[in-house]
Structures are given as C-alpha cells and as structure tokens.
Design a protein around this motif. Structure first.
Motif, PDB file in Angstrom:
ATOM      1  N   PRO A   8       9.075  90.114 -88.472  1.00 18.97           N
ATOM      2  CA  PRO A   8       8.925  91.403 -89.146  1.00 18.97           C
ATOM      3  C   PRO A   8       8.628  91.217 -90.639  1.00 18.97           C
ATOM      4  N   CYS A   9       7.622  91.916 -91.122  1.00 25.89           N
ATOM      5  CA  CYS A   9       7.216  91.912 -92.533  1.00 25.89           C
ATOM      6  C   CYS A   9       6.842  90.523 -93.033  1.00 25.89           C
ATOM      7  N   LEU A  16       2.638  98.865 -97.044  1.00 27.62           N
ATOM      8  CA  LEU A  16       4.058  98.569 -97.208  1.00 27.62           C
ATOM      9  C   LEU A  16       4.312  97.902 -98.555  1.00 27.62           C
ATOM     10  N   GLN A 118      -4.396 100.765 -85.923  1.00 22.21           N
ATOM     11  CA  GLN A 118      -3.665 101.981 -86.272  1.00 22.21           C
ATOM     12  C   GLN A 118      -4.040 103.075 -85.281  1.00 22.21           C
ATOM     13  N   GLU A 163       3.681 101.315 -91.162  1.00 23.50           N
ATOM     14  CA  GLU A 163       4.561 101.207 -90.001  1.00 23.50           C
ATOM     15  C   GLU A 163       3.815 101.670 -88.755  1.00 23.50           C
ATOM     16  N   GLY A 164       4.040 100.981 -87.675  1.00 25.76           N
ATOM     17  CA  GLY A 164       3.377 101.321 -86.422  1.00 25.76           C
ATOM     18  C   GLY A 164       2.039 100.634 -86.249  1.00 25.76           C
TER      19      GLY A 164
END
Length: 193
Positions: A8-9, A16, A118, A163-164
């Motif tokens: 994550p990240c 972000l 996206q 996000e997503g």
C-alpha cells in the motif's frame, strides 16, 4: 514468472502525493478515455485539468502517439478510464482497455512512468453536460467529447486522491524496478564542463 506485489502506497499516485503534501507541485498526469474508434486525452499540470486532444488511431500507432505526447508534456503517470457498469462490475470493453493499458504499461515503465486504471462510469455523460453548460456548440461537442471524458476521468481521480485506482504492473521484474525508481532525473552536473 515471478510477480511482485505492491505494498500500500509504495508508489503513491500524484493525487495522493498532493493530498499528503499541499506544496507538492510535481507529477503531471495524462488522462485517457479509450474508445473503440477515438481516444480522448486530458492533461493535469499542477492543479488545472484541461482537455488536450482526441486521437483517431488504433493499435501500435495509438500507443506510440500517446507516448510521444506524454514525453512532450512531461507526464509521469497515466490515468486510464476503466469502463464499469453502474453496479461497479467490469464490462466487455474493460478487457480491451486492460489490454491496451498493459501494453502501455510496458512502454511507460521503460521511462519510469506509471499507469493507473480509474473507474470511468458516467464520464461521457458528465462530459456532455459540462460541454453544454460551457456553451460548446453541438458540432464541436461531437469532436471533443472524448477529450472532455478524459477530463472527467482525471477530475474523479483527483477528487478521490487516487484512492480506488489500480496500478498496472508489467510482468517483467526489471520494468517493475524502473517504475519503483521513477523517471530519470535531470542531471545538471557537468553542464558547464
């Protein structure tokens, strides 16, 4: 073949990064609305998003032209609209978009650029409403709708702070490493040598 799993990240999208650092000004994003016959492109530099162009190309010619535009506009990430139904499920068109995104990911990774998918559900309708509200003529709307749909993809991406989104990883480990390292940095050392 071994595939690395993204933490994550590990490689945060530009949206972000902007959320976490209000002073972050880097990271230009190219939005794409891939269609059956036309591809709309939009560009985000800083905090502004604008329609860029509509390409009437397919296959390798389309991919090479997108890479040329990305190089010229100094982008480091691509936000590609992924067609989904109103209930969030992927559509038959989703597989085609994933295929193009996979090929673009290989080309982009060579330069350290990232490809994100996206959800684009409803962006064409939103784009049409925006163009009508802006007073764009009916004839001009037909030629620009895909570029405005790409604007909607980028705006959705930024409003959710990335996000997503789904990072598209090439299968080759050396390309994954290039993505992790990011685009080559300009090196001014030796400029006056």
């Amino acid at each position: 073949m071994q595939t690395l799993v993204q933490l994550p990240c590990e490689i945060p999208p530009n949206a972000l990064r902007r959320k976490n650092d209000p002073h972050y000004r880097g990271g230009f994003s190219l939005g794409l609305d891939l269609g059956l016959s036309r591809t709309g492109l939009a560009l985000s530099k800083g905090f502004s998003v604008r329609p860029l162009t509509v390409l009437n190309l397919k296959g390798q010619k389309l991919e090479l032209r997108i890479m040329d535009i990305a190089q010229k506009e100094e982008v480091d990430e691509f936000i590609i609209g992924l067609p989904k139904s109103s209930d969030g499920k992927e559509t038959p068109q989703s597989n085609k978009v994933r295929s193009v995104a996979g090929r673009l990911a290989v080309r982009a990774a060579e330069r350290g650029w990232r490809i994100y998918l996206q959800d684009e559900h409803g962006t064409s309708v939103d784009a049409m409403h925006r163009m009508i509200n802006m007073g764009v003529s009916k004839s001009a709307r037909h030629g620009q709708i895909d570029a405005y749909a790409a604007v909607m993809v980028l705006e959705r991406y930024f409003s959710a702070f990335g996000e997503g989104t789904e990072l598209v990883w090439p299968k080759q480990l050396e390309l994954q490493a290039k993505i992790r390292n990011g685009p080559p940095q300009e090196n001014d050392d030796g400029f006056f040598d």
